[in-house]
Motif scaffolding. Structure first.
Motif, PDB file in Angstrom:
ATOM      1  N   PHE A 314      13.433  15.234   9.852  1.00 30.80           N
ATOM      2  CA  PHE A 314      13.839  13.979   9.271  1.00 30.80           C
ATOM      3  C   PHE A 314      12.911  13.023   9.574  1.00 30.80           C
ATOM      4  CE2 PHE A 314      17.721  16.139   9.714  1.00 30.80           C
ATOM      5  CZ  PHE A 314      18.250  16.121   8.361  1.00 30.80           C
ATOM      6  N   VAL A 315      12.540  12.084   8.461  1.00 29.93           N
ATOM      7  CA  VAL A 315      11.701  10.905   8.555  1.00 29.93           C
ATOM      8  C   VAL A 315      12.639   9.800   7.798  1.00 29.93           C
ATOM      9  CG1 VAL A 315       9.682   9.361   7.969  1.00 29.93           C
ATOM     10  CG2 VAL A 315       9.359  11.571   9.036  1.00 29.93           C
ATOM     11  N   VAL A 316      13.052   8.801   8.608  1.00 29.04           N
ATOM     12  CA  VAL A 316      13.770   7.567   7.808  1.00 29.04           C
ATOM     13  C   VAL A 316      12.615   6.304   7.748  1.00 29.04           C
ATOM     14  CG1 VAL A 316      15.748   6.065   7.907  1.00 29.04           C
ATOM     15  CG2 VAL A 316      15.838   8.426   8.498  1.00 29.04           C
ATOM     16  N   ASN A 317      12.541   5.802   6.371  1.00 28.92           N
ATOM     17  CA  ASN A 317      12.025   4.478   6.269  1.00 28.92           C
ATOM     18  C   ASN A 317      12.970   3.419   6.356  1.00 28.92           C
ATOM     19  OD1 ASN A 317       9.130   5.131   5.627  1.00 28.92           O
ATOM     20  ND2 ASN A 317      10.159   6.415   4.186  1.00 28.92           N
ATOM     21  N   TYR A 318      13.182   2.722   7.456  1.00 32.81           N
ATOM     22  CA  TYR A 318      14.086   1.698   7.608  1.00 32.81           C
ATOM     23  C   TYR A 318      13.602   0.522   6.853  1.00 32.81           C
ATOM     24  CZ  TYR A 318      17.628  -1.209  10.213  1.00 32.81           C
ATOM     25  OH  TYR A 318      18.817  -2.061  10.532  1.00 32.81           O
ATOM     26  N   GLU A 319      12.501   0.160   6.824  1.00 35.77           N
ATOM     27  CA  GLU A 319      11.787  -0.811   5.948  1.00 35.77           C
ATOM     28  C   GLU A 319      10.500  -0.204   5.442  1.00 35.77           C
ATOM     29  OE1 GLU A 319      12.240  -5.028   8.232  1.00 35.77           O
ATOM     30  OE2 GLU A 319      11.146  -3.376   9.567  1.00 35.77           O
ATOM     31  N   LEU A 320      10.376  -0.587   4.006  1.00 34.48           N
ATOM     32  CA  LEU A 320       8.987  -0.182   3.400  1.00 34.48           C
ATOM     33  C   LEU A 320       7.834  -0.502   4.036  1.00 34.48           C
ATOM     34  CD1 LEU A 320      10.222  -0.729  -0.272  1.00 34.48           C
ATOM     35  CD2 LEU A 320      10.157   1.531   0.837  1.00 34.48           C
ATOM     36  N   PRO A 321       6.647   0.215   4.081  1.00 37.97           N
ATOM     37  CA  PRO A 321       5.394  -0.470   4.419  1.00 37.97           C
ATOM     38  C   PRO A 321       4.930  -1.077   3.312  1.00 37.97           C
ATOM     39  CG  PRO A 321       5.106   1.741   3.719  1.00 37.97           C
ATOM     40  CD  PRO A 321       6.680   1.398   3.401  1.00 37.97           C
ATOM     41  N   ARG A 322       3.520  -1.717   3.766  1.00 31.54           N
ATOM     42  CA  ARG A 322       2.885  -2.939   2.958  1.00 31.54           C
ATOM     43  C   ARG A 322       2.484  -1.860   1.645  1.00 31.54           C
ATOM     44  NH1 ARG A 322      -0.184  -6.285   7.584  1.00 31.54           N
ATOM     45  NH2 ARG A 322       1.631  -7.223   8.261  1.00 31.54           N
ATOM     46  N   SER A 323       1.782  -0.671   1.995  1.00 32.41           N
ATOM     47  CA  SER A 323       0.978   0.011   0.825  1.00 32.41           C
ATOM     48  C   SER A 323       1.536   1.389   0.890  1.00 32.41           C
ATOM     49  CB  SER A 323      -0.413   0.143   1.221  1.00 32.41           C
ATOM     50  OG  SER A 323      -0.523   1.068   2.144  1.00 32.41           O
ATOM     51  N   PRO A 324       1.537   1.784  -0.578  1.00 32.17           N
ATOM     52  CA  PRO A 324       1.746   3.119  -1.124  1.00 32.17           C
ATOM     53  C   PRO A 324       1.434   4.228  -0.247  1.00 32.17           C
ATOM     54  CG  PRO A 324       1.643   1.675  -2.985  1.00 32.17           C
ATOM     55  CD  PRO A 324       1.061   1.119  -1.796  1.00 32.17           C
ATOM     56  N   LYS A 325       0.009   4.076   0.223  1.00 32.30           N
ATOM     57  CA  LYS A 325      -0.533   5.083   1.106  1.00 32.30           C
ATOM     58  C   LYS A 325       0.105   5.048   2.252  1.00 32.30           C
ATOM     59  CE  LYS A 325      -5.438   6.217   2.178  1.00 32.30           C
ATOM     60  NZ  LYS A 325      -6.803   5.990   2.256  1.00 32.30           N
TER      61      LYS A 325
END
Length: 377
Positions: A314-325
């Motif tokens: 599992f990976v969770v993005n608690y917040e979105l990063p700045r770039s799609p990459k």
């Protein structure tokens, strides 16, 4: 290919075995023989590819036995940040100890008192430095560059984008003309290309192309949730999906510490990793996570490229990063080695537009639903 075939000394080969390194990475295979031969090298490889060791080991072998005067270093490694300075020195130090006559390595950088650094400069052979602090030490006559045999610019692309060009020009004027030059960068931008033309003499290029992350094995789902409910939802999902190993990404060191503290207060074995943690603390947390001692590891994008766990579920993005990459690099930590994985993204109303942009860039429509029904405590 093994390390034995690259021309390293028996002492360094023994140290590699002691540290459980059996096979070189692609950048190490390409760069080490030419650095050992004394050639200038342009190395293009992403962060986490093993590039520090690619130049550290051959430089240690080449510099062994060269007598250095007091406060006259024989090798200079320039880096853009204090974190990288500490990290690079920690690669040099254990392998230096394996030499018949160990070389003294030291890291210097701003944001720390200069006086202790000045006092410790006696008999230093290899100096890892940020440009600004190095110039301060030179002005104070704490270090001299006239005997430098090798210069390394590590993460040159970041050094140029952080505005160090003026300082680099000043430092280059103080170096002897006859020296080996090594330039390592994650990308070959226009600025880096211009720098290598000025700096490198008939260089060998060691370039490792960055492959696109394979995300076809990753099951993705997004949840629309208000910012103040993200913590509760995260803990609910961890319980519902019986997560025993989950890597959680946040966008700031503050949020990483906040999420980690909440998880621990709720009885979940968790640790935080970010640039403000010491390298020792980061290594320890990563080791515990890989071994299964920790359920959760909360990190900034520091680990988006630098961690490789074959069976991370599992990976969770608690917040979105700045770039799609960066998003692709994050979720690419799961679904590796033909093992399926799940990537969960929590999207606040403020992040909705950016979430659409990320999906468009990935050319994937991720199933996104509203906050699920559950009974938060």
């Amino acid at each position: 290919m093994s390390f034995e075939s690259l021309g390293l000394s028996n002492q360094l080969l023994f140290a590699l075995r002691e540290n459980q390194f059996s096979h070189p990475t692609p950048i190490q295979k390409l760069a080490m023989p030419d650095i050992l031969a004394g050639k200038d090298v342009l190395g293009i490889a992403k962060t986490g590819s093993g590039k520090t060791m690619a130049y550290a080991l051959p430089l240690l072998q080449r510099l062994e036995g060269i007598e250095s005067e007091n406060r006259h270093i024989t090798a200079l490694i320039l880096v853009p940040t204090r974190e990288l300075a500490a990290q690079v020195s920690e690669v040099f130090i254990p392998y230096s100890k394996a030499l018949t006559k160990p070389l003294i390595t030291m890291a210097v950088y701003g944001g720390a008192s200069i006086n202790p650094q000045m006092r410790k400069m006696n008999n230093v052979d290899i100096l890892v430095a940020t440009p600004g602090r190095l110039l301060e030490l030179i002005e104070a006559n704490a270090v001299h560059l006239k005997n430098v045999k090798a210069l390394v610019l590590d993460e040159a692309d970041k050094m140029l984008t952080k505005g160090f060009k003026k300082e680099l020009d000043q430092i280059l004027k103080l170096l002897p003309n006859r020296r080996q030059n090594l330039l390592f960068s994650a990308t070959l931008s226009e600025d880096v290309d211009e720098l290598q033309r000025v700096l490198l003499d008939d260089p060998v290029t060691a370039s490792v192309e960055e492959k696109e992350e394979e995300i076809s094995l990753i099951k993705q789902i997004g949840y629309r949730v208000t910012e103040n409910k993200k913590g509760e939802l995260l803990r609910h999902l961890m319980k519902e999906k019986e997560m025993t190993q989950v890597l959680i990404f946040c966008s700031s060191t503050y949020q990483v510490d906040h999420v980690n503290d909440k998880l621990k207060k709720n009885g979940i074995a968790s640790k935080a990793i970010h640039s403000k943690k010491s390298q020792g603390a980061r290594n320890s947390a990563l080791s515990e996570f890989k071994s299964g001692e920790l359920t959760a590891l909360v990190s900034t994008d520091l680990l988006a490229r630098g961690i490789d766990i074959e069976f991370l579920p599992f990976v969770v993005n608690y917040e979105l990063p700045r770039s799609p990459k960066d998003f692709v690099h994050r979720i690419g930590r799961t679904g590796r080695a033909e093992n399926p994985g799940e990537a969960i993204t929590l999207i606040s109303p403020e992040e909705s537009h950016h979430w659409r942009v990320i999906q468009k860039k990935m050319k994937i429509k991720v199933w996104t639903e509203d906050l699920p029904e559950w009974n938060p405590k």
